[in-house]
Design a protein around this motif. Structure first.
Motif, mmCIF file in Angstrom:
data_model
loop_
_atom_site.group_PDB
_atom_site.id
_atom_site.type_symbol
_atom_site.label_atom_id
_atom_site.label_comp_id
_atom_site.label_asym_id
_atom_site.label_seq_id
_atom_site.Cartn_x
_atom_site.Cartn_y
_atom_site.Cartn_z
ATOM 1 N N ALA A 25 0.827 -1.213 0.000
ATOM 2 C CA ALA A 25 0.000 0.000 0.000
ATOM 3 C C ALA A 25 0.861 1.264 0.000
ATOM 4 C CB ALA A 25 -0.929 -0.005 1.213
ATOM 5 N N LEU A 26 1.956 1.234 0.764
ATOM 6 C CA LEU A 26 2.844 2.403 0.856
ATOM 7 C C LEU A 26 3.792 2.515 -0.347
ATOM 8 C CD1 LEU A 26 3.881 2.138 4.623
ATOM 9 C CD2 LEU A 26 2.459 3.930 3.601
ATOM 10 N N GLU A 27 3.850 1.460 -1.151
ATOM 11 C CA GLU A 27 4.777 1.374 -2.288
ATOM 12 C C GLU A 27 6.227 1.561 -1.828
ATOM 13 O OE1 GLU A 27 3.285 4.054 -5.348
ATOM 14 O OE2 GLU A 27 2.159 2.350 -6.172
ATOM 15 N N ARG A 28 6.539 0.863 -0.733
ATOM 16 C CA ARG A 28 7.910 0.870 -0.211
ATOM 17 C C ARG A 28 8.467 -0.557 -0.248
ATOM 18 N NH1 ARG A 28 9.958 5.179 2.732
ATOM 19 N NH2 ARG A 28 8.508 6.890 3.114
ATOM 20 N N PRO A 29 9.797 -0.689 -0.381
ATOM 21 C CA PRO A 29 10.375 -2.031 -0.276
ATOM 22 C C PRO A 29 10.095 -2.618 1.104
ATOM 23 C CG PRO A 29 11.976 -0.468 -1.160
ATOM 24 C CD PRO A 29 10.817 0.337 -0.681
ATOM 25 N N LEU A 30 9.815 -3.913 1.149
ATOM 26 C CA LEU A 30 9.624 -4.598 2.430
ATOM 27 C C LEU A 30 10.931 -5.291 2.792
ATOM 28 C CD1 LEU A 30 7.894 -5.667 4.783
ATOM 29 C CD2 LEU A 30 7.179 -7.554 3.298
ATOM 30 N N LEU A 31 11.552 -4.834 3.877
ATOM 31 C CA LEU A 31 12.791 -5.442 4.357
ATOM 32 C C LEU A 31 12.434 -6.511 5.384
ATOM 33 C CD1 LEU A 31 15.886 -5.617 4.663
ATOM 34 C CD2 LEU A 31 15.734 -3.743 6.325
ATOM 35 N N ILE A 32 12.780 -7.745 5.068
ATOM 36 C CA ILE A 32 12.450 -8.885 5.932
ATOM 37 C C ILE A 32 13.727 -9.430 6.562
ATOM 38 C CG2 ILE A 32 11.633 -11.279 5.945
ATOM 39 C CD1 ILE A 32 9.313 -9.565 5.606
ATOM 40 N N LYS A 33 13.740 -9.474 7.884
ATOM 41 C CA LYS A 33 14.846 -10.109 8.605
ATOM 42 C C LYS A 33 14.310 -11.277 9.406
ATOM 43 C CE LYS A 33 17.937 -6.116 9.104
ATOM 44 N NZ LYS A 33 18.748 -5.331 10.056
ATOM 45 N N GLY A 34 15.211 -12.127 9.857
ATOM 46 C CA GLY A 34 14.821 -13.305 10.628
ATOM 47 C C GLY A 34 15.912 -14.350 10.528
ATOM 48 N N GLU A 35 15.857 -15.329 11.406
ATOM 49 C CA GLU A 35 16.847 -16.409 11.362
ATOM 50 C C GLU A 35 16.839 -17.083 9.989
ATOM 51 O OE1 GLU A 35 16.622 -19.436 14.378
ATOM 52 O OE2 GLU A 35 15.923 -17.999 15.885
ATOM 53 N N PRO A 36 18.003 -17.595 9.550
ATOM 54 C CA PRO A 36 17.996 -18.406 8.325
ATOM 55 C C PRO A 36 17.028 -19.578 8.485
ATOM 56 C CG PRO A 36 20.255 -17.924 9.003
ATOM 57 C CD PRO A 36 19.369 -17.455 10.116
ATOM 58 N N GLY A 37 16.278 -19.863 7.417
ATOM 59 C CA GLY A 37 15.354 -20.997 7.462
ATOM 60 C C GLY A 37 13.969 -20.660 7.962
ATOM 61 N N THR A 38 13.668 -19.343 8.115
ATOM 62 C CA THR A 38 12.323 -18.975 8.587
ATOM 63 C C THR A 38 11.402 -18.583 7.438
ATOM 64 O OG1 THR A 38 13.251 -16.798 9.127
ATOM 65 C CG2 THR A 38 12.873 -18.291 10.960
ATOM 66 N N GLY A 39 11.831 -18.801 6.193
ATOM 67 C CA GLY A 39 10.923 -18.623 5.057
ATOM 68 C C GLY A 39 10.921 -17.237 4.448
ATOM 69 N N LYS A 40 12.033 -16.508 4.560
ATOM 70 C CA LYS A 40 12.099 -15.142 4.008
ATOM 71 C C LYS A 40 12.048 -15.159 2.484
ATOM 72 C CE LYS A 40 15.976 -14.106 6.139
ATOM 73 N NZ LYS A 40 16.201 -15.375 6.872
ATOM 74 N N THR A 41 12.869 -15.994 1.879
ATOM 75 C CA THR A 41 12.897 -16.081 0.411
ATOM 76 C C THR A 41 11.593 -16.670 -0.118
ATOM 77 O OG1 THR A 41 15.297 -16.383 0.491
ATOM 78 C CG2 THR A 41 14.187 -17.009 -1.555
ATOM 79 N N ASP A 211 13.378 -28.159 22.609
ATOM 80 C CA ASP A 211 14.396 -28.379 23.657
ATOM 81 C C ASP A 211 15.793 -28.100 23.108
ATOM 82 O OD1 ASP A 211 12.508 -29.086 25.493
ATOM 83 O OD2 ASP A 211 12.987 -31.237 25.544
ATOM 84 N N LEU A 212 16.023 -28.609 21.903
ATOM 85 C CA LEU A 212 17.319 -28.412 21.245
ATOM 86 C C LEU A 212 17.622 -26.923 21.065
ATOM 87 C CD1 LEU A 212 18.046 -30.786 18.198
ATOM 88 C CD2 LEU A 212 19.520 -30.277 20.128
ATOM 89 N N ARG A 213 16.619 -26.183 20.611
ATOM 90 C CA ARG A 213 16.796 -24.754 20.359
ATOM 91 C C ARG A 213 17.102 -23.970 21.638
ATOM 92 N NH1 ARG A 213 15.612 -21.780 16.054
ATOM 93 N NH2 ARG A 213 14.807 -20.116 17.382
ATOM 94 N N SER A 223 16.488 -24.613 12.436
ATOM 95 C CA SER A 223 15.446 -23.722 11.924
ATOM 96 C C SER A 223 14.233 -24.520 11.457
ATOM 97 C CB SER A 223 16.000 -22.908 10.759
ATOM 98 O OG SER A 223 16.237 -23.766 9.652
ATOM 99 N N THR A 224 13.231 -23.790 10.977
ATOM 100 C CA THR A 224 12.013 -24.425 10.464
ATOM 101 C C THR A 224 12.329 -25.394 9.330
ATOM 102 O OG1 THR A 224 10.871 -22.354 10.959
ATOM 103 C CG2 THR A 224 9.688 -23.941 9.601
ATOM 104 N N SER A 225 13.164 -24.966 8.391
ATOM 105 C CA SER A 225 13.470 -25.821 7.238
ATOM 106 C C SER A 225 14.187 -27.097 7.688
ATOM 107 C CB SER A 225 14.315 -25.064 6.205
ATOM 108 O OG SER A 225 15.526 -24.632 6.765
#
Length: 281
Positions: A25-41, A211-213, A223-225
């Motif tokens: 809506a704002l016509e701005r780039p969406l910058l997505i951060k997060g741990e690797p494997g959380t589905g950003k790409t 538990d591992l995490r 990660s999720t993946s």
């Protein structure tokens, strides 16, 4: 344009849905951060799919320059063609290689442009794109033409937080951090991949995974993946739920742990903690 609510293959939290739709809506780039494997790409891929539009992926490497996203002039090919007496050397436009931004700017339908892992590039890379992302145009000096966007593409930029991004760049983006999924959200994600998985097996596997995490000092938390890969192996090998329960109660290393722990330091750390646990019993 219709709003994004996730897809059958991608469970998006309410916060992520709001962020995507706000950036559009704002016509701005969406910058997505997060741990690797959380589905950003995957977000960009599923967004393009849900909107029925083209995905233009630009995967950034440490050697990537901003100019490559606009265009490159292939002087080497032109020199070779001139030596061979090729007629096309007289038209320099034959040697202009269009970049991802050029393709995004000239697409007939508003595309999704993915600038993937922007933090891998040189620190000046984001600043070098500021003008083009702001003005939605750039100039090709070799041909003296101006490339102007037919419409503003939907831009998704991902970062693994390997380095800080410049303030001037951050100001122009809508930002969202993908928090690691809670157990209930993770169940919904797993259900997309394994709709027929037995509930008891999933509960035990998830408990083991979380538990591992929680282990302090892990170099790379699974990660999720990696959870999805591990569950796939558990099902393929038909690992019994008793094995997982015993793994948790006796604090031994999980079966097929190579899908979850990705370096020897973390494996040694887990083995050391497991040994200490058994010694104190």
């Amino acid at each position: 344009m219709k709003s994004f609510n996730g897809t059958g293959n991608y469970i998006a939290s309410k916060a992520l849905q709001l962020a995507v739709n706000a950036a559009i809506a704002l016509e701005r780039p969406l910058l997505i951060k997060g741990e690797p494997g959380t589905g950003k790409t995957m977000l960009a891929e599923e967004l393009a799919l849900s909107l029925g539009t083209e995905l233009i992926p630009w995967h950034i490497k440490s050697t990537t320059k901003a100019q490559q996203g606009l265009y490159e002039y292939d002087a080497v090919s032109r020199l070779r063609d001139s030596q061979l007496g090729d007629e096309k050397v007289h038209d320099i436009s034959n040697y202009i290689v269009k970049g991802k931004l050029w393709h995004a700017f000239t697409a007939d339908q508003r595309p999704v442009l993915l600038i993937d892992e922007i933090d891998k590039a040189d620190i000046e890379f984001p600043n070098d794109l500021l003008l083009e992302l702001d003005k939605m145009e750039f100039f090709v000096y070799e041909t003296q033409e101006k490339v102007v966007a037919k419409q503003r593409p939907i831009i998704i930029i991902t970062s693994n937080n390997e380095k800080e991004l410049p303030d001037a760049f951050l100001r122009r983006c809508f930002f969202h951090y993908i928090s690691f999924p809670e157990a209930e959200e993770m169940k919904a994600i797993v259900d997309v991949h394994f709709p027929n998985i037995k509930q008891k097996l999933l509960d035990e596997a998830l408990a083991l995974f979380f538990d591992l995490r929680e282990i302090p000092g892990l170099k790379k938390k699974p990660s999720t993946s990696e959870l999805i890969d591990w569950l796939k192996l558990l099902l393929a090998e038909d690992i019994d739920i008793d094995v997982l329960q015993e793994t948790r109660t006796k604090k031994v290393i999980p079966p097929l742990h190579g899908a979850l722990l990705k370096n020897e330091q973390d494996v040694h750390l887990f083995e050391k903690l497991a040994f200490m646990h058994r010694s104190h019993r």
